[in-house]
Scaffold this motif. Structure first.
Motif, PDB file in Angstrom:
ATOM      1  N   HIS A 194      -4.451 -19.631   1.363  1.00  0.00           N
ATOM      2  CA  HIS A 194      -5.063 -19.888   2.663  1.00  0.00           C
ATOM      3  C   HIS A 194      -4.042 -19.795   3.798  1.00  0.00           C
ATOM      4  N   HIS A 195      -2.823 -20.264   3.538  1.00  0.00           N
ATOM      5  CA  HIS A 195      -1.790 -20.267   4.583  1.00  0.00           C
ATOM      6  C   HIS A 195      -0.883 -19.038   4.536  1.00  0.00           C
ATOM      7  N   LYS A 196      -1.293 -18.056   3.754  1.00  0.00           N
ATOM      8  CA  LYS A 196      -0.571 -16.772   3.711  1.00  0.00           C
ATOM      9  C   LYS A 196       0.931 -16.968   3.486  1.00  0.00           C
ATOM     10  N   ILE A 197       1.233 -17.832   2.538  1.00  0.00           N
ATOM     11  CA  ILE A 197       2.654 -18.106   2.249  1.00  0.00           C
ATOM     12  C   ILE A 197       3.379 -16.847   1.790  1.00  0.00           C
ATOM     13  N   LEU A 198       2.699 -16.001   0.991  1.00  0.00           N
ATOM     14  CA  LEU A 198       3.362 -14.786   0.495  1.00  0.00           C
ATOM     15  C   LEU A 198       3.662 -13.821   1.646  1.00  0.00           C
ATOM     16  N   GLU A 199       2.782 -13.772   2.642  1.00  0.00           N
ATOM     17  CA  GLU A 199       3.043 -12.932   3.818  1.00  0.00           C
ATOM     18  C   GLU A 199       4.295 -13.415   4.545  1.00  0.00           C
ATOM     19  N   THR A 200       4.383 -14.738   4.705  1.00  0.00           N
ATOM     20  CA  THR A 200       5.549 -15.310   5.397  1.00  0.00           C
ATOM     21  C   THR A 200       6.826 -15.028   4.621  1.00  0.00           C
ATOM     22  N   LEU A 201       6.758 -15.206   3.299  1.00  0.00           N
ATOM     23  CA  LEU A 201       7.948 -14.942   2.476  1.00  0.00           C
ATOM     24  C   LEU A 201       8.344 -13.469   2.541  1.00  0.00           C
ATOM     25  N   TYR A 202       7.366 -12.586   2.566  1.00  0.00           N
ATOM     26  CA  TYR A 202       7.682 -11.168   2.688  1.00  0.00           C
ATOM     27  C   TYR A 202       8.457 -10.904   3.969  1.00  0.00           C
ATOM     28  N   THR A 203       8.000 -11.505   5.076  1.00  0.00           N
ATOM     29  CA  THR A 203       8.679 -11.310   6.369  1.00  0.00           C
ATOM     30  C   THR A 203      10.117 -11.803   6.305  1.00  0.00           C
ATOM     31  N   LEU A 204      10.312 -12.957   5.683  1.00  0.00           N
ATOM     32  CA  LEU A 204      11.666 -13.509   5.554  1.00  0.00           C
ATOM     33  C   LEU A 204      12.527 -12.629   4.658  1.00  0.00           C
ATOM     34  N   GLY A 205      11.918 -12.120   3.596  1.00  0.00           N
ATOM     35  CA  GLY A 205      12.664 -11.253   2.688  1.00  0.00           C
ATOM     36  C   GLY A 205      13.042  -9.942   3.334  1.00  0.00           C
ATOM     37  N   LYS A 206      12.132  -9.368   4.095  1.00  0.00           N
ATOM     38  CA  LYS A 206      12.424  -8.109   4.776  1.00  0.00           C
ATOM     39  C   LYS A 206      13.586  -8.275   5.746  1.00  0.00           C
ATOM     40  N   VAL A 261      -2.685 -11.775  -1.519  1.00  0.00           N
ATOM     41  CA  VAL A 261      -1.661 -11.525  -2.544  1.00  0.00           C
ATOM     42  C   VAL A 261      -1.327 -10.036  -2.577  1.00  0.00           C
ATOM     43  N   HIS A 262      -2.363  -9.202  -2.763  1.00  0.00           N
ATOM     44  CA  HIS A 262      -2.027  -7.780  -2.955  1.00  0.00           C
ATOM     45  C   HIS A 262      -1.495  -7.125  -1.681  1.00  0.00           C
ATOM     46  N   ARG A 263      -1.859  -7.641  -0.501  1.00  0.00           N
ATOM     47  CA  ARG A 263      -1.323  -7.042   0.722  1.00  0.00           C
ATOM     48  C   ARG A 263       0.173  -7.312   0.874  1.00  0.00           C
ATOM     49  N   PRO A 264       0.661  -8.555   0.749  1.00  0.00           N
ATOM     50  CA  PRO A 264       2.114  -8.747   0.807  1.00  0.00           C
ATOM     51  C   PRO A 264       2.853  -8.119  -0.377  1.00  0.00           C
ATOM     52  N   VAL A 265       2.209  -8.099  -1.556  1.00  0.00           N
ATOM     53  CA  VAL A 265       2.835  -7.432  -2.707  1.00  0.00           C
ATOM     54  C   VAL A 265       3.040  -5.958  -2.385  1.00  0.00           C
ATOM     55  N   GLN A 266       2.028  -5.355  -1.802  1.00  0.00           N
ATOM     56  CA  GLN A 266       2.116  -3.951  -1.428  1.00  0.00           C
ATOM     57  C   GLN A 266       3.247  -3.707  -0.422  1.00  0.00           C
ATOM     58  N   LYS A 267       3.376  -4.602   0.531  1.00  0.00           N
ATOM     59  CA  LYS A 267       4.446  -4.460   1.530  1.00  0.00           C
ATOM     60  C   LYS A 267       5.821  -4.633   0.896  1.00  0.00           C
ATOM     61  N   LEU A 268       5.910  -5.586  -0.026  1.00  0.00           N
ATOM     62  CA  LEU A 268       7.206  -5.829  -0.676  1.00  0.00           C
ATOM     63  C   LEU A 268       7.600  -4.643  -1.552  1.00  0.00           C
TER      64      LEU A 268
END
Length: 739
Positions: A84-96, A128-135
């Motif tokens: 719900h809080h898009k944690i994986l999206e946030t982590l992707y941004t930090l990782g990038k 999940v699959h959207r940030p996975v795809q970006k990563l």
């Protein structure tokens, strides 16, 4: 140092403090990470000097514990919070941003462990699959990057998840002209409604995940509308990592590609072959490894180098160089060939066909054909030995078919003398079976021996069966117009009964009676004439056994070299060949005469012509050449095709004028032998001595005159015994299978 102390202190406090509900604990750890970015002013310190790795590890432990404590398939509040809080999206941004330094590594590890440890399907969720795809897009961007190991682990776990649920692959086919979130069915609006909706207490998986049936429908509908504008970033990232200098990374990347090519989704298969560089990777690397081989190599080294499985070749450069020059390069080539073969074998059918065609065009035609067509004998020998090894190693159906078309062509119409040179490579290879260089002849014969044992109907059709299809090797005359035949022999054949060497004074032990051949065989077979007109089997067997007269035989002087020694091998080989041929549409009986075009001129085909010519010179050829010629002919005789059997193994067929069969060729050789024996003093003792030397029963001594002829006679005798055994086994099998 201070931060490590803080981390230890934090763990101690957590151990002593009363346990919080899992969701509160999970939120606490996530907020601790976000507070770091709010409060810290030093973004140069590596992530390992912060508490971020510890908090991420704790979050993973909580998610795993939560799933363990709930019923299968039920989403807990912690997982709902993450989605719900898009944690994986946030982590992707930090990782990038890799902030703090090393954060990309931590994010990759978190994603990998999350997908690996959580049993419920996560990839269907857009968050999940959207940030996975970006990563995925971040992986493989830089070779020898410090995160390479984490990148490959992450990519491989995604591949493994897609292998479990292939329909999910549609999420990873990105449209080049659109953003990923606008591609999938339902649109962004639906996603946004889910994200902004209040927590109802229901599983978010039920709200955001499409059911498998809907996803499959979406996949099929999108595949029909998908053109060549899709990106397959998962494949692209893996391809980049195959260029890593770290061999372990390369192997893992190859394993990931192996999983992806096997996915059954047609859209993914099309995208894989049309919009990625996979075919180029396979062929370019194959060409590179082949060109790294020495120009001249010992065929024995090529043939005997240990079997290579891709990814498992452990080597020592000094040891390899000490064995023979080029061993390391040869193993590298064979290892990559094995990978290409296995990849095509596992691939979805349409993708396999495209990849196999690419190997044919970019490797076989562009690189190998010029090598095989060259005039240098050393080059011909090396390239033929390599081709023989390639044929032996290829097992995938698609690659085998393309290789066969490359070698023999795709023609299926009957062969004629005028069309022999239509396919230059095929013509050249068959001509090499009768080359001036015995080494080239032997190696090419071995190549064809290997080729005819491959499970492909087209090989035998191209080399043999298309020439025998109309049975026009048989005399086209009514029975009353035929010349009188004795013992079924063709009118132009050497009459064995009339020949004094085949008369009644022939030693009794050289002829097998009906009871003898039955007792020497593993099972009984009827010895009467069959209703379908097939010749009695004991007459067939005796025809071959009595071809070589007693004066030219030496096996009965040496124990354990009788005809029955060939029966066991013939039985096993025939059973194996029947297993290979059983799925081919071969007729069980010869084509009826009334349906055959017996008026068309018979041409035995280029391949049989060369083999028969070689067989006709068996008394004047080196021992090794004779062994290879007879080995190929005996294997051809084992195939259970009625026309091939009739032409090769029935001595009593009435051949058309000007035609020859294997039996008639041997008869003429025996006639020549009888004339030459008379001019050699002490022929029989010399023959026996040569046989014992070949068997290792006598040491090498003084040279013996006419050695080539004597060795040829021994090979001829053994070949006739082998043909007799094959004929018996095949007739017995036919009798056992008939009603």
């Amino acid at each position: 140092m201070f931060s490590k102390f803080t981390s230890i202190l934090q763990h101690a406090v957590e151990a002593l403090a009363p346990s919080l509900p899992l969701q509160e604990d999970f939120v606490y750890h996530w907020k601790a990470i976000t507070h770091y970015y709010i409060e810290t002013s030093d973004d140069k310190a590596p992530v390992t000097d912060t508490n971020i790795p510890s908090h991420l590890e704790q979050m993973l432990d909580i998610l795993t514990q939560e799933e363990r404590e709930r019923e299968s398939g039920e989403t807990g509040p912690c997982m709902e919070y993450l989605l719900h809080h898009k944690i994986l999206e946030t982590l992707y941004t930090l990782g990038k941003a890799d902030c703090p330094p090393g954060m990309k590594q931590q994010v990759l590890t978190f994603y990998t462990k999350l997908l690996a440890h959580i049993r419920q399907p996560l990839l269907p969720h857009i968050n999940v699959h959207r940030p996975v795809q970006k990563l995925i897009r971040l992986c493989g961007e830089v070779l020898t990057a410090p995160t390479e190991n984490e990148e490959i682990q992450f990519l491989c776990i995604v591949c493994a998840k897609l292998k479990q649920d292939p329909y999910l692959v549609d999420f990873f086919l990105e449209n080049k002209s659109k953003r990923p979130e606008t591609k999938s069915r339902g649109g962004t609006e639906v996603v946004e409604e889910n994200v902004l909706a209040p927590d109802t207490g229901q599983s978010l998986a039920e709200e955001t995940a499409d059911p498998p049936e809907a996803l499959q429908a979406a996949s099929s509908s999108s595949s029909s509308s998908t053109n060549s504008s899709n990106n397959y970033n998962l494949v692209t990232s893996l391809l980049n990592l195959t260029k890593s200098p770290d061999g372990r990374i390369v192997v893992k990347a190859c394993e990931g590609l192996m999983l992806l090519v096997s996915l059954p989704e047609p859209a993914a298969a099309k995208c894989l072959t049309e919009n990625t560089d996979l075919c180029e990777l396979l062929t370019d690397r194959l060409v590179t490894f082949y060109k790294a081989l020495p120009q001249s190599m010992d065929p024995l080294d090529i043939e005997t180098v240990e079997s290579v499985n891709w990814g498992l070749d452990v080597y020592n450069l000094k040891e390899d160089a000490a064995v023979f020059t080029g061993k390391r390069a040869l193993i590298s080539f064979l290892s990559w060939l094995d990978y290409c073969d296995q990849l095509i074998k596992e691939a979805q059918k349409s993708a396999a066909a495209v990849m196999a065609k690419a190997v044919r065009e970019r490797f076989f035609v562009s690189v190998m054909e010029p090598q095989l067509m060259q005039t240098s004998e050393v080059g011909i020998l090396t390239s033929t030995a390599l081709l023989n090894r390639i044929i032996r190693q290829v097992t995938s159906e698609a690659l085998l078919q393309e290789m066969i078309y490359f070698l023999l062509g795709e023609e299926r119409e009957p062969e004629t003398p005028e069309l022999v040179t239509q396919n230059p490579l095929r013509h050249r290879l068959i001509e090499h079976c009768d080359h001036l260089s015995d080494e080239i002849s032997i190696m090419t014969l071995r190549l064809f021996e290997q080729l005819i044992q491959k499970p492909s109907q087209h090989i035998l059709h191209s080399l043999l069966l298309r020439s025998l299809e109309e049975r026009n090797y048989l005399e086209n005359k009514p029975q009353d117009e035929r010349e009188s035949l004795e013992n079924g022999q063709p009118h132009d054949a050497v009459d064995l009964e009339e020949d004094p060497l085949f008369g009644d004074d022939t030693a009794p032990e050289s002829r097998l009676s009906g009871s003898d051949w039955l007792s020497s065989s593993p099972q009984q077979s009827p010895d009467h004439l069959k209703a379908d007109g097939k010749t009695e089997v004991h007459k067939i067997v005796n025809s071959f056994l009595c071809l070589v007269p007693d004066e030219a035989k030496s096996s009965y002087h040496v124990e354990g070299t009788g005809y029955d020694t060939y029966l066991r091998d013939a039985h096993r080989q025939f059973r194996d060949y029947c297993g290979v041929c059983q799925r081919w549409d071969w007729r069980s009986n010869p084509k009826p005469f009334e349906k055959c075009n017996l008026d068309s001129p018979f041409f035995e085909g280029h391949f049989l012509k060369v083999l028969f010519d070689r067989m006709g010179r068996i008394l004047d050829q080196p021992y090794e050449v004779n062994l290879q010629v007879t080995a190929v002919l005996s294997k051809l005789s084992l195939f259970p095709h009625p026309h091939l059997h009739e032409y090769q193994l029935d001595p009593y067929i009435n051949l058309a004028p000007g035609c020859r069969s294997l039996f008639s060729v041997i008869v003429r050789v025996v006639g020549d032998l009888m004339l030459r024996i008379q001019r050699i003093p002490d022929f029989t003792p010399k023959l026996l001595l040569v046989r014992k030397r070949l068997l290792g029963l006598e040491p090498e001594g003084i040279n013996i005159d006419h050695m080539t002829l004597l060795e040829g006679v021994i090979v001829l005798e053994e070949f006739c015994k082998e043909l007799a055994a094959i004929a018996f086994v095949k007739y017995h099998a036919a009798a056992a299978s008939s009603p």
